[in-house]
Design a protein around this motif. Sequence first.
Motif, mmCIF file in Angstrom:
data_model
loop_
_atom_site.group_PDB
_atom_site.id
_atom_site.type_symbol
_atom_site.label_atom_id
_atom_site.label_comp_id
_atom_site.label_asym_id
_atom_site.label_seq_id
_atom_site.Cartn_x
_atom_site.Cartn_y
_atom_site.Cartn_z
ATOM 1 N N THR A 202 0.835 -1.207 0.000
ATOM 2 C CA THR A 202 0.000 0.000 0.000
ATOM 3 C C THR A 202 0.868 1.254 0.000
ATOM 4 O O THR A 202 0.589 2.229 -0.701
ATOM 5 C CB THR A 202 -0.937 0.003 1.222
ATOM 6 N N PHE A 203 1.928 1.209 0.806
ATOM 7 C CA PHE A 203 2.861 2.342 0.843
ATOM 8 C C PHE A 203 3.426 2.618 -0.550
ATOM 9 O O PHE A 203 3.458 3.773 -0.996
ATOM 10 C CB PHE A 203 4.006 2.049 1.818
ATOM 11 N N ARG A 204 3.870 1.587 -1.244
ATOM 12 C CA ARG A 204 4.463 1.760 -2.563
ATOM 13 C C ARG A 204 3.453 2.380 -3.556
ATOM 14 O O ARG A 204 3.809 3.243 -4.362
ATOM 15 C CB ARG A 204 4.988 0.430 -3.102
ATOM 16 N N GLN A 205 2.206 1.942 -3.460
ATOM 17 C CA GLN A 205 1.173 2.473 -4.350
ATOM 18 C C GLN A 205 0.931 3.957 -4.092
ATOM 19 O O GLN A 205 0.859 4.768 -5.025
ATOM 20 C CB GLN A 205 -0.117 1.678 -4.171
ATOM 21 N N HIS A 206 0.809 4.322 -2.811
ATOM 22 C CA HIS A 206 0.559 5.717 -2.457
ATOM 23 C C HIS A 206 1.788 6.582 -2.756
ATOM 24 O O HIS A 206 1.653 7.714 -3.238
ATOM 25 C CB HIS A 206 0.184 5.833 -0.978
ATOM 26 N N TYR A 207 2.947 6.045 -2.468
ATOM 27 C CA TYR A 207 4.197 6.780 -2.684
ATOM 28 C C TYR A 207 4.351 7.168 -4.154
ATOM 29 O O TYR A 207 4.821 8.262 -4.477
ATOM 30 C CB TYR A 207 5.373 5.916 -2.228
ATOM 31 N N ALA A 208 3.957 6.280 -5.041
ATOM 32 C CA ALA A 208 4.090 6.542 -6.478
ATOM 33 C C ALA A 208 3.178 7.668 -6.945
ATOM 34 O O ALA A 208 3.444 8.310 -7.964
ATOM 35 C CB ALA A 208 3.794 5.261 -7.265
ATOM 36 N N VAL A 210 1.821 10.379 -4.825
ATOM 37 C CA VAL A 210 1.854 11.671 -4.140
ATOM 38 C C VAL A 210 2.932 12.579 -4.731
ATOM 39 O O VAL A 210 3.950 12.104 -5.256
ATOM 40 C CB VAL A 210 2.108 11.506 -2.620
ATOM 41 N N ASP A 211 2.695 13.876 -4.647
ATOM 42 C CA ASP A 211 3.670 14.851 -5.146
ATOM 43 C C ASP A 211 4.712 15.183 -4.070
ATOM 44 O O ASP A 211 5.907 15.199 -4.346
ATOM 45 C CB ASP A 211 2.959 16.134 -5.591
ATOM 46 N N ASP A 212 4.222 15.465 -2.852
ATOM 47 C CA ASP A 212 5.149 15.810 -1.763
ATOM 48 C C ASP A 212 5.550 14.521 -1.040
ATOM 49 O O ASP A 212 4.967 14.143 -0.025
ATOM 50 C CB ASP A 212 4.480 16.791 -0.800
ATOM 51 N N PHE A 216 4.722 12.955 2.845
ATOM 52 C CA PHE A 216 4.018 11.681 2.927
ATOM 53 C C PHE A 216 4.807 10.689 3.779
ATOM 54 O O PHE A 216 4.254 10.028 4.665
ATOM 55 C CB PHE A 216 3.811 11.110 1.519
ATOM 56 N N MET A 217 6.109 10.597 3.532
ATOM 57 C CA MET A 217 6.924 9.642 4.281
ATOM 58 C C MET A 217 7.071 10.049 5.738
ATOM 59 O O MET A 217 7.092 9.199 6.631
ATOM 60 C CB MET A 217 8.294 9.494 3.617
ATOM 61 N N SER A 218 7.181 11.344 5.990
ATOM 62 C CA SER A 218 7.301 11.808 7.372
ATOM 63 C C SER A 218 6.108 11.355 8.206
ATOM 64 O O SER A 218 6.250 10.897 9.345
ATOM 65 C CB SER A 218 7.415 13.328 7.401
ATOM 66 N N LYS A 219 4.921 11.453 7.629
ATOM 67 C CA LYS A 219 3.714 10.995 8.325
ATOM 68 C C LYS A 219 3.703 9.480 8.447
ATOM 69 O O LYS A 219 3.356 8.934 9.500
ATOM 70 C CB LYS A 219 2.472 11.476 7.566
#
Length: 363
Positions: A202-208, A210-212, A216-219
């Motif tokens: 899920t992380f990989r999908q969202h990471y791809a 998002v712009d910022d 995103f990763m900080s959260k």
Amino acid sequence: MTKLLSFFLLFALLCSPFVNAKLERHTYYSKSIENNVIGTNPERVISVYLPASYDDTPNKIYPVVYFLGAYSWSNDFALPMEKRIDRFGVKNQPIEFIVVMLDGDTPLRGSFYVNSKAHGYFEDFIMSEAIPWVRSHFRVTQNPSLTAIAGYSMGGTGALRLAARYPTQFGHVYALSPGVFNKTGLEDSFLSNKSAIEHYNTFRQHYAKVDDKLAFMSKEFAPFQGDKLWDNGDENSDYAFILAYGGAFASRPNEAFGIHYSEEKGAYPKWQAGFGDILTMYMSSSVLDNLNSVVIEVGDHDEFRWITNGCVTLKVASEEADSIVKVNVFEGDHGDHFGQLIEQSMLPHFVKVLSQSTITTSN
């Protein structure tokens, strides 16, 4: 009463002028770590333990041990290590080598001391920046037979990997509870935790999308910071580890975090090789012929069972081949006897193999 007197005697010795060794902590800005994706701080701390004789012998060149910290350890691990080395000197003899301590901490809690887009280029930081910096600022030898690398857990794996990749620069390697995979290690590890894998995917999908990405990763990484890494449950710590491991070993040209091996057969070799390559490396003559000593300490009931299994597999293979690799199995789990092993096993080993009689002096 005897124990109380012994305690006060030890305390007095530790506080006396006899123990005038010192720990210096230096901030170093790493260009190798600077361009990473997850926000790893390129300002690293290089902690250098100088023996008591250092200031009084300005012409002496010293052997050196580079010690790498474990997963989730900050650079502050050098402070309790200093006390252990001091205590060893009081009980036995002051050491006559320099100990340099480096950490691999990141927002994901561990870099595994490899080069990666995600964490930063930690191998380059150690080999191309930290070691040359230490050599230019302190009187340490460049003789491989008097240069050692060691570490605990992730740091032990890192020490084994770096010694194998640079066997002409290190003469000795000492690893405590290092991550090692045998053939079934990957499947036995929590890299196969299904819930954590779902989070990773899920992380990989969202990471791809998002712009910022840093925001995103900080959260996303917030539950991994400090004791929250463990306090938020096994699934949380397993998820963090999969992210850290995937970023270290499974990245692809356009992906900092490679696809999980359970999703694509072609990804399996990268995930297996992260810890599995250690077995291959330490059965290779090109590595072993250049090293003078290799010692591994592992608990017989490490809670990370693939560590015990992997190290024991290496032990059996090394004994059959009559190689220089010595794997010592102690009674206990991953963290048992750490201090005891430092003071009663690792430091005495380095006192023996980093002999002062072979040191040259500068003019």
